[in-house]
Design an enzyme around this catalytic site. Structure first.
Site, PDB file in Angstrom:
ATOM      1  CE  LYS A  82      37.925  40.903  50.711  1.00  0.00           C
ATOM      2  NZ  LYS A  82      38.917  40.314  51.611  1.00  0.00           N
ATOM      3  CG  ASP A 118      43.014  41.326  52.976  1.00  0.00           C
ATOM      4  OD1 ASP A 118      42.711  42.118  53.895  1.00  0.00           O
ATOM      5  OD2 ASP A 118      42.155  40.743  52.278  1.00  0.00           O
TER       6      ASP A 118
HETATM    7  P1  NAP Z   1      37.278  32.165  51.688  1.00  0.00           P
HETATM    8  O1  NAP Z   1      37.790  32.822  50.475  1.00  0.00           O
HETATM    9  O2  NAP Z   1      35.893  31.624  51.708  1.00  0.00           O
HETATM   10  O3  NAP Z   1      38.317  30.953  52.042  1.00  0.00           O
HETATM   11  C1  NAP Z   1      38.023  30.031  53.048  1.00  0.00           C
HETATM   12  C2  NAP Z   1      39.211  29.081  53.223  1.00  0.00           C
HETATM   13  O4  NAP Z   1      38.906  28.182  54.297  1.00  0.00           O
HETATM   14  C3  NAP Z   1      39.506  28.217  52.005  1.00  0.00           C
HETATM   15  O5  NAP Z   1      40.881  27.946  51.946  1.00  0.00           O
HETATM   16  C4  NAP Z   1      38.710  26.946  52.321  1.00  0.00           C
HETATM   17  O6  NAP Z   1      39.213  25.796  51.662  1.00  0.00           O
HETATM   18  C5  NAP Z   1      38.976  26.839  53.793  1.00  0.00           C
HETATM   19  N1  NAP Z   1      37.966  26.037  54.492  1.00  0.00           N
HETATM   20  C6  NAP Z   1      36.679  26.386  54.760  1.00  0.00           C
HETATM   21  N2  NAP Z   1      36.055  25.376  55.407  1.00  0.00           N
HETATM   22  C7  NAP Z   1      36.969  24.385  55.540  1.00  0.00           C
HETATM   23  C8  NAP Z   1      36.918  23.078  56.097  1.00  0.00           C
HETATM   24  N3  NAP Z   1      35.811  22.595  56.685  1.00  0.00           N
HETATM   25  N4  NAP Z   1      38.036  22.318  56.046  1.00  0.00           N
HETATM   26  C9  NAP Z   1      39.164  22.797  55.486  1.00  0.00           C
HETATM   27  N5  NAP Z   1      39.275  24.018  54.913  1.00  0.00           N
HETATM   28  C10 NAP Z   1      38.182  24.794  54.941  1.00  0.00           C
HETATM   29  O7  NAP Z   1      37.342  33.135  52.963  1.00  0.00           O
HETATM   30  P2  NAP Z   1      38.381  34.339  53.240  1.00  0.00           P
HETATM   31  O8  NAP Z   1      37.791  35.611  52.819  1.00  0.00           O
HETATM   32  O9  NAP Z   1      39.705  33.945  52.678  1.00  0.00           O
HETATM   33  O10 NAP Z   1      38.416  34.327  54.830  1.00  0.00           O
HETATM   34  C11 NAP Z   1      39.080  33.281  55.537  1.00  0.00           C
HETATM   35  C12 NAP Z   1      39.226  33.674  56.990  1.00  0.00           C
HETATM   36  O11 NAP Z   1      40.119  34.788  57.106  1.00  0.00           O
HETATM   37  C13 NAP Z   1      37.914  34.129  57.645  1.00  0.00           C
HETATM   38  O12 NAP Z   1      37.864  33.600  58.929  1.00  0.00           O
HETATM   39  C14 NAP Z   1      38.018  35.642  57.682  1.00  0.00           C
HETATM   40  O13 NAP Z   1      37.334  36.177  58.784  1.00  0.00           O
HETATM   41  C15 NAP Z   1      39.520  35.824  57.861  1.00  0.00           C
HETATM   42  N6  NAP Z   1      39.989  37.128  57.339  1.00  0.00           N
HETATM   43  C16 NAP Z   1      40.583  37.968  58.220  1.00  0.00           C
HETATM   44  C17 NAP Z   1      41.068  39.190  57.782  1.00  0.00           C
HETATM   45  C18 NAP Z   1      41.721  40.103  58.757  1.00  0.00           C
HETATM   46  O14 NAP Z   1      41.951  41.265  58.421  1.00  0.00           O
HETATM   47  N7  NAP Z   1      42.057  39.652  59.950  1.00  0.00           N
HETATM   48  C19 NAP Z   1      40.941  39.576  56.432  1.00  0.00           C
HETATM   49  C20 NAP Z   1      40.328  38.660  55.550  1.00  0.00           C
HETATM   50  C21 NAP Z   1      39.845  37.436  56.022  1.00  0.00           C
HETATM   51  P3  NAP Z   1      38.690  25.415  50.168  1.00  0.00           P
HETATM   52  O15 NAP Z   1      39.419  26.336  49.232  1.00  0.00           O
HETATM   53  O16 NAP Z   1      39.059  24.001  49.992  1.00  0.00           O
HETATM   54  O17 NAP Z   1      37.201  25.658  50.157  1.00  0.00           O
END
Ligand code: NAP
Length: 292
Positions: A82, A118
């Site tokens: 991205k 998004d």
């Molecule tokens: P990302 O950029 O990797 O962000 C992950 C987030 O989760 C960060 O805020 C991270 O915190 C937090 N996190 C991860 N492990 C954690 C833990 N053990 N304890 C506390 N916080 C934790 O991922 P993303 O692309 O934003 O995706 C996040 C989720 O949204 C995924 O499950 C994805 O499938 C979903 N999603 C859904 C859609 C949809 O259309 N429905 C679209 C996009 C994403 P830190 O910043 O502190 O690391």
């Protein structure tokens, strides 16, 4: 037709006839976007094929150049591209400028345009699942510093919710993001993800959105203590696989209204589709295509 194509297939033009749209990721074989978009394209009689492209990090610019020369209309971009995709664009939408990441690319008049669907997708999902508009509400976003969390938070700030509580394990990510949020009527509060911080504000909010990745694996902990969840809450989990995360199950058991991220996935895709084709896809059909 192959399940996944690569940069070599682009170089050698070894693609299906009418390959005009794609999702780029690494890996990308799990993506459900092709089923969803192909159903919408076929229903509207648009002669285009949507494929998966597994592109290694560092190769996005070359992939875009090849796609342009092959007459692609555009693509979706997923993890980890991205940011790299945004850096390849000639023009960026206001949301991409604010977020620093693009999830939708449109090849238009020889130029590469970047957008992010998004945030608007989440707003439509909340309308569809709960019949609610967020204006005037108090909302907690868990994982607000991640990619999806930033997009969601930026959109909620635009939509005029009253109080926006942004929580993230790494608080420094929130501080950076908050600096770029335009001043609106929304009051923005930044917090970590400790039980104490979340318990202090849980009673103040009507809507809780999980944008962390916690809940994707069966042994993940809840992103918020279970005692914070009550029947007064609407809980939306951006995760759609599994469809019932531990968070949604716990919230439902405590009387909250709940929904998973499938509706956001469909609506962000539908907005991308409209950017590429100028036509509104049938979201019911897209949902059916993903679910079967
Ligand atoms: P990302 O950029 O990797 O962000 C992950 C987030 O989760 C960060 O805020 C991270 O915190 C937090 N996190 C991860 N492990 C954690 C833990 N053990 N304890 C506390 N916080 C934790 O991922 P993303 O692309 O934003 O995706 C996040 C989720 O949204 C995924 O499950 C994805 O499938 C979903 N999603 C859904 C859609 C949809 O259309 N429905 C679209 C996009 C994403 P830190 O910043 O502190 O690391």
């Amino acid at each position: 037709m192959k399940h996944v194509y690569t940069i070599d297939d682009l170089r050698e033009k070894a693609l299906p006839v009418n390959a005009k749209l794609a999702v780029l990721g690494y890996p990308v074989s799990h993506s459900a976007s092709p089923q969803m978009h192909q159903a919408a394209l076929d229903a509207l009689g648009i002669d285009a094929c949507y494929i998966r492209l597994e592109i290694e990090p560092g190769n996005v610019s070359e992939a875009f150049g090849l796609m342009q020369s092959l007459g692609f209309i555009g693509c979706n971009v997923t993890i980890p591209h991205k940011l790299e995709a945004m850096e390849c664009c000639d023009e960026l939408s206001a949301s991409v400028k604010a977020l620093g990441v693009a999830n939708t690319i449109h090849f238009k008049d020889g130029r590469i345009m970047g957008d992010n669907t998004d945030g608007p997708g989440l707003i439509k999902a909340l309308e569809e699942d709960f019949g609610l508009t967020v204006k005037g509400s108090n909302i907690l976003v868990l994982g607000a510093g991640g990619g999806a969390g930033k997009a969601i938070s930026t959109q909620l700030n635009r939509e005029g919710c009253a109080n926006l509580y942004l929580s993230n394990r790494t608080v420094s990510k929130l501080e950076k993001m908050a600096e770029n949020l335009p001043l609106t009527e929304t009051r923005v509060h930044l917090l970590g993800n400790s039980s104490t911080e979340l318990e202090a504000i849980a009673g103040e909010v009507q809507i809780i959105i999980n944008a962390t990745s916690m809940g994707m694996k069966p042994d993940d902990c809840l992103p918020i203590p279970v005692r914070c969840l009550t029947a007064q809450h609407i809980v939306y989990d951006a995760i759609y696989n599994p469809p019932l995360t531990s968070l949604l199950e716990s919230a439902r058991d405590r009387g909250a209204a709940v929904a998973n991220g499938l509706s956001m996935l469909i609506h962000q895709g539908a907005i991308s589709f409209e950017i590429w084709t100028g036509k509104q896809p049938d979201t019911g059909l897209m949902k059916k295509a993903i679910s079967t």
